[in-house]
Design a protein around this motif. Structure first.
Motif, PDB file in Angstrom:
ATOM      1  N   THR A   1     -15.031  -8.129  -7.520  1.00 51.67           N
ATOM      2  CA  THR A   1     -16.364  -8.733  -7.621  1.00 51.67           C
ATOM      3  C   THR A   1     -17.032  -9.250  -8.507  1.00 51.67           C
ATOM      4  O   THR A   1     -17.632 -10.227  -8.566  1.00 51.67           O
ATOM      5  N   GLY A   2     -16.668  -9.015  -9.823  1.00 50.42           N
ATOM      6  CA  GLY A   2     -17.106  -9.264 -11.051  1.00 50.42           C
ATOM      7  C   GLY A   2     -16.263 -10.873 -11.237  1.00 50.42           C
ATOM      8  O   GLY A   2     -17.046 -11.797 -11.769  1.00 50.42           O
ATOM      9  N   VAL A   3     -15.156 -11.077 -10.778  1.00 49.09           N
ATOM     10  CA  VAL A   3     -14.300 -12.106 -10.862  1.00 49.09           C
ATOM     11  C   VAL A   3     -15.318 -13.242  -9.924  1.00 49.09           C
ATOM     12  O   VAL A   3     -15.275 -14.488 -10.210  1.00 49.09           O
ATOM     13  N   ALA A   4     -15.261 -12.883  -8.470  1.00 44.35           N
ATOM     14  CA  ALA A   4     -16.041 -13.689  -7.825  1.00 44.35           C
ATOM     15  C   ALA A   4     -17.505 -14.158  -8.076  1.00 44.35           C
ATOM     16  O   ALA A   4     -17.848 -15.121  -7.856  1.00 44.35           O
ATOM     17  N   ALA A   5     -18.189 -13.133  -8.929  1.00 42.85           N
ATOM     18  CA  ALA A   5     -19.570 -13.664  -9.264  1.00 42.85           C
ATOM     19  C   ALA A   5     -19.325 -14.613 -10.186  1.00 42.85           C
ATOM     20  O   ALA A   5     -20.218 -15.558 -10.370  1.00 42.85           O
TER      21      ALA A   5
END
Length: 315
Positions: A240-244
């Motif tokens: 989710t961090g990368v997607a953000a």
């Protein structure tokens, strides 16, 4: 009527989810160490969950490993294995909130590196960020009363901060065609292999995991903490961090990541009964503000995209 979130709103929600997921690593790791597991064993268990989930991604990007094996090796050793192992070693000795706040001084290490090694000038806000972080840290540790916390625990937290700085510096070294998810999946695989050699899981006292842990004064299965660490605080948090970051600018995603500190402090209070006093809360707020200013300056200085964490995380 169909509701459709904008790219920015989706990015903010993903960054928030990542910060919340990372923030639970310390509060869920500490009960496992209280059972008798070592910080190295807990780190291995956390990385095991990450590899189980992200192994298909690592296989998909296997050619990236061949082209950039030095970068992947360094990323696995320092930002992933180093941050997590040192953070958990610190959590075993000092309160979760203080350990994470010290780890979040990583951007200050980057600025010191930029000034002393690269000989590059930094923005005035960076200087203010460093000064605020130092003042906040002094209040957090209540240095006027003498440092009453475990010194080795503080050193481990500083080591985690130094490894966290690798997110900035190694991301700067990454080529433009290196997908962030490849860095995490391949770096996580390398970190898992390294920690397998160091932690020697064949010596892990598995029988301890049959004992209950205490969360908020309520008995719970130790495997609840293992699942949370591996799946929620690692695999979900990183993805989710990368997607953000793909939907937001690095400074915005990095700024939202500081909610990890708030999450960790609240969960440590609710689940473990570790509360900060008024002066320490003020110091924590100043540390977060100073580190955030330094983080923004570091982002612009080294042109790095930082995963929304600890943060290993971390946080």
């Amino acid at each position: 009527m169909h509701w459709r979130l904008s790219t920015k709103t989706t990015g903010l929600l993903l960054a928030l989810l990542s910060a919340l997921a990372f923030g639970g690593s310390g509060p869920f790791a500490r009960p496992l160490m209280d059972l008798g597991l070592t910080p190295l064993h807990v780190t291995w268990l956390r990385l095991c969950g990450m590899v189980l989930v992200l192994s298909p991604v690592a296989w998909h990007y296997r050619l990236v490993m061949v082209r950039q094996w030095r970068l992947m090796l360094a990323y696995g050793v320092f930002p992933i294995a180093g941050v997590q192992a040192f953070y958990f070693a610190s959590v075993a000795r000092i309160p979760v909130g203080i350990a994470l706040l010290i780890e979040f001084l990583g951007p200050i290490f980057v600025l010191l590196w930029v000034v002393s090694v690269r000989k590059q000038p930094v923005a005035r806000t960076a200087v203010w960020g460093v000064l605020l972080a130092v003042v906040g840290l002094a209040a957090l540790l209540e240095v006027w009363q003498g440092i009453r916390l475990d010194v080795l625990g503080l050193m481990f937290a500083l080591a985690a901060a130094a490894c966290q700085a690798g997110y900035f510096l190694l991301s700067d070294a990454a080529q433009d065609d290196t997908p962030p998810l490849a860095l995490i999946a391949l770096g996580g695989t390398i970190a898992f292999i390294l920690m397998t050699l160091i932690a020697q899981p064949w010596s892990l006292p598995w029988s301890l995991l049959r004992n209950p842990i205490s969360l908020a004064g309520t008995p719970a299965s130790a495997w609840v903490a293992v699942f949370w660490l591996g799946i929620v605080s690692t695999a979900l948090a990183y993805v989710t961090g990368v997607a953000a970051i793909r939907r937001l600018s690095a400074p915005v995603a990095g700024g939202v990541a500081y909610l990890e500190v708030v999450t960790a402090i609240l969960l440590a209070w609710v689940l473990l009964g570790q509360a900060l006093n008024g002066v320490q809360m003020l110091g924590a707020s100043i540390v977060v503000l100073g580190a955030y200013l330094a983080q923004r300056s570091a982002s612009h200085t080294v042109s790095a995209e930082i995963p929304a964490h600890e943060r290993e995380t971390s946080s």
